[in-house]
Scaffold this active site. Sequence first.
Site, mmCIF file in Angstrom:
data_model
loop_
_atom_site.group_PDB
_atom_site.id
_atom_site.type_symbol
_atom_site.label_atom_id
_atom_site.label_comp_id
_atom_site.label_asym_id
_atom_site.label_seq_id
_atom_site.Cartn_x
_atom_site.Cartn_y
_atom_site.Cartn_z
ATOM 1 N N LYS A 255 1.178 -0.994 0.296
ATOM 2 C CA LYS A 255 0.069 0.205 -0.167
ATOM 3 C C LYS A 255 0.791 0.863 -0.057
ATOM 4 O O LYS A 255 2.044 1.415 0.736
ATOM 5 C CB LYS A 255 -0.700 -0.071 1.617
ATOM 6 C CG LYS A 255 -2.222 0.895 0.803
ATOM 7 C CD LYS A 255 -3.057 -0.030 0.224
ATOM 8 C CE LYS A 255 -4.562 1.278 0.657
ATOM 9 N NZ LYS A 255 -5.204 0.677 -0.370
ATOM 10 N N ASP B 299 -7.193 4.231 -4.063
ATOM 11 C CA ASP B 299 -8.030 3.624 -3.150
ATOM 12 C C ASP B 299 -8.524 5.366 -3.187
ATOM 13 O O ASP B 299 -8.798 6.558 -3.044
ATOM 14 C CB ASP B 299 -6.636 3.747 -2.194
ATOM 15 C CG ASP B 299 -7.831 3.346 -1.413
ATOM 16 O OD1 ASP B 299 -8.071 3.112 -0.749
ATOM 17 O OD2 ASP B 299 -7.147 4.091 0.162
HETATM 18 P P1 NDP Z 1 -12.795 7.668 -2.794
HETATM 19 O O1 NDP Z 1 -11.525 9.320 -2.913
HETATM 20 O O2 NDP Z 1 -13.642 7.698 -4.396
HETATM 21 O O3 NDP Z 1 -14.399 8.145 -1.106
HETATM 22 C C1 NDP Z 1 -14.270 8.272 -0.985
HETATM 23 C C2 NDP Z 1 -15.881 8.759 0.590
HETATM 24 O O4 NDP Z 1 -15.338 8.505 1.983
HETATM 25 C C3 NDP Z 1 -16.003 10.125 -0.140
HETATM 26 O O5 NDP Z 1 -17.328 9.865 -0.069
HETATM 27 C C4 NDP Z 1 -14.895 10.572 1.486
HETATM 28 O O6 NDP Z 1 -15.770 12.671 1.215
HETATM 29 C C5 NDP Z 1 -15.572 9.606 2.047
HETATM 30 N N1 NDP Z 1 -14.489 9.771 3.380
HETATM 31 C C6 NDP Z 1 -13.489 9.414 2.913
HETATM 32 N N2 NDP Z 1 -12.451 9.917 4.447
HETATM 33 C C7 NDP Z 1 -13.122 10.646 5.533
HETATM 34 C C8 NDP Z 1 -13.664 10.252 6.415
HETATM 35 N N3 NDP Z 1 -12.391 10.535 7.406
HETATM 36 N N4 NDP Z 1 -15.003 10.046 7.395
HETATM 37 C C9 NDP Z 1 -16.102 10.404 6.551
HETATM 38 N N5 NDP Z 1 -16.378 9.568 5.250
HETATM 39 C C10 NDP Z 1 -14.744 10.079 4.304
HETATM 40 O O7 NDP Z 1 -12.249 6.715 -1.986
HETATM 41 P P2 NDP Z 1 -12.982 4.977 -2.882
HETATM 42 O O8 NDP Z 1 -14.474 5.189 -2.946
HETATM 43 O O9 NDP Z 1 -11.939 4.346 -3.487
HETATM 44 O O10 NDP Z 1 -12.798 4.302 -1.165
HETATM 45 C C11 NDP Z 1 -13.421 3.983 -0.166
HETATM 46 C C12 NDP Z 1 -13.041 2.831 1.325
HETATM 47 O O11 NDP Z 1 -12.416 1.538 0.504
HETATM 48 C C13 NDP Z 1 -11.860 2.713 1.973
HETATM 49 O O12 NDP Z 1 -11.213 2.729 3.135
HETATM 50 C C14 NDP Z 1 -10.661 2.538 0.103
HETATM 51 O O13 NDP Z 1 -9.204 2.080 1.153
HETATM 52 C C15 NDP Z 1 -11.532 1.052 0.499
HETATM 53 N N6 NDP Z 1 -11.561 -0.022 -0.982
HETATM 54 C C16 NDP Z 1 -10.971 1.494 -1.642
HETATM 55 C C17 NDP Z 1 -11.347 0.275 -3.340
HETATM 56 C C18 NDP Z 1 -11.085 0.754 -4.471
HETATM 57 O O14 NDP Z 1 -11.281 -0.094 -5.489
HETATM 58 N N7 NDP Z 1 -11.307 1.890 -5.116
HETATM 59 C C19 NDP Z 1 -10.703 -0.349 -3.471
HETATM 60 C C20 NDP Z 1 -10.614 -1.842 -1.878
HETATM 61 C C21 NDP Z 1 -10.816 -0.796 -0.879
HETATM 62 P P3 NDP Z 1 -15.264 13.390 1.002
HETATM 63 O O15 NDP Z 1 -15.512 13.146 -0.916
HETATM 64 O O16 NDP Z 1 -16.044 14.386 1.395
HETATM 65 O O17 NDP Z 1 -13.916 12.777 1.086
#
Ligand code: NDP
Length: 448
Positions: free
Chosen positions: A129, A169
Amino acid sequence: MSIKNEYLAGLMERVKQRNPNEPEFHQAVYEVLESLDTVADRHPEYIEKGVFETIVEPERIIKFRVPWVDDNGKVQVNRGYRIQFNSAIGPYKGGLRFHPSVYEGIIKFLGFEQIFKNSLTGLPIGGAKGGSDFDPKGKSDMEVMRFCQSFMTELYRHIGADTDVPAGDIGVGGREIGYLFGQYKRIMNVNNGVLTGKGINYGGSLVRTEATGYGLCYYTEAMLNDHGSSFRGKTVAISGSGNVAIYACEKATQLGAKVITMSDSNGYIIDKRGIDLDLIKQLKEVERKRIKEYTDYHPEAEYYEGCSGVWTVKCDIALPCATQNELDEESAKTLIENGVIAVCEGANMPTTPGAITLFQDNGVLFGPAKATNAGGVATSALEMCQNSSRHPWDFENVDKELKSIMENIYIKSCEAAKEYGVEGNLVAGANIAGFIKVADAMLAQGIV
Ligand code: NDP
């Protein structure tokens, strides 16, 4: 649960001492070790040959400065990381996170979990990572580009299509991967599959964008079917509105459910008629706006400040898809009181240990991230196959493969849990199945 095996309990203490001030990493290691009591009892060779001791230590930690120039001509300096945790079963693979909360402990927790997740996919990929404390939010495209170019100007020497293949991510989507890939190509003069999540017209795979959210729903559907239920007719609460959340919402809806909530780091919306996903995609993927603006277009929907309130909304199925530790014991109690039947993790480690225990003790079906969100990295590995063979697959083929991988992960986790005396515990099952494959590969390759 707690760690009963004396050796593993001692190892947990050593992990805490050797990695001070990294609570997320401690939490991730604890969750795996507490599942491995019986494994340690049945496989003394893992203790004798130091496999547990070795697996909690990254093979390599790379930490570097990332200087870049903002739109006002001012020099900004961020920190970059790549933690190559374990390459026993294949080249390192795992995403890059750009978020102000990133520090070594976050990348370590994510890299450690990635080892077992990647193993569960059945594909030959090791765990890693990386990321930075850079915040893409509010930055111009040109600032993001300059940052990505600087980040890659250091990272390029540590990665490669057969060595380490990063992906996206939080904060790293198609735009960032494009800039990172462009800089790698420029420096190395090679055009290969060094990153995944690329655009379709330059080596990306169909379904990669949708993969984590779709995969989460395929796993959840398999789990529900196994218990005589399904998504059809169910009400679903989703947190987040990023890549994972959007495509979880899309697939859950296609499978017959009604998704009524989504959120961002400022607040959450409730739309009882079902979320208008086209609008969410426009706001979040195209315009990069806040979720609050949803109610400008749908005044009958409700918006509330704060993230954790999303779990007070009554639902049958909860899919936390935002970030780590976003669903705590209090939220779990409310969900249980409101009659939730299943919780599956889209984000990495979104549920606190206390909340997991509450779900398990109250008969709520619980699917852990290592298993449920493995669809993203699995499809990344399919992107690597397509890049190596220079032969792109069509949407249906990749989607079919993804579905089959997710169903197999569910089956493998159930079988491992049963074999090791914790039938029905999908957290332990995923940890055990993921661990044994890597542990045996490490033993076979000797102590290095
Ligand atoms: P994105 O950046 O596309 O979206 C993240 C989302 O979560 C946004 O809506 C963001 O809101 C919200 N968010 C982020 N940080 C916080 C926080 N501290 N408190 C509340 N809301 C928060 O990321 P992903 O969708 O890619 O990833 C989301 C999760 O999924 C993570 O844990 C990631 O590690 C996991 N993941 C992702 C994969 C992928 O293929 N993308 C694969 C496997 C796991 P805002 O816009 O306001 O920041």
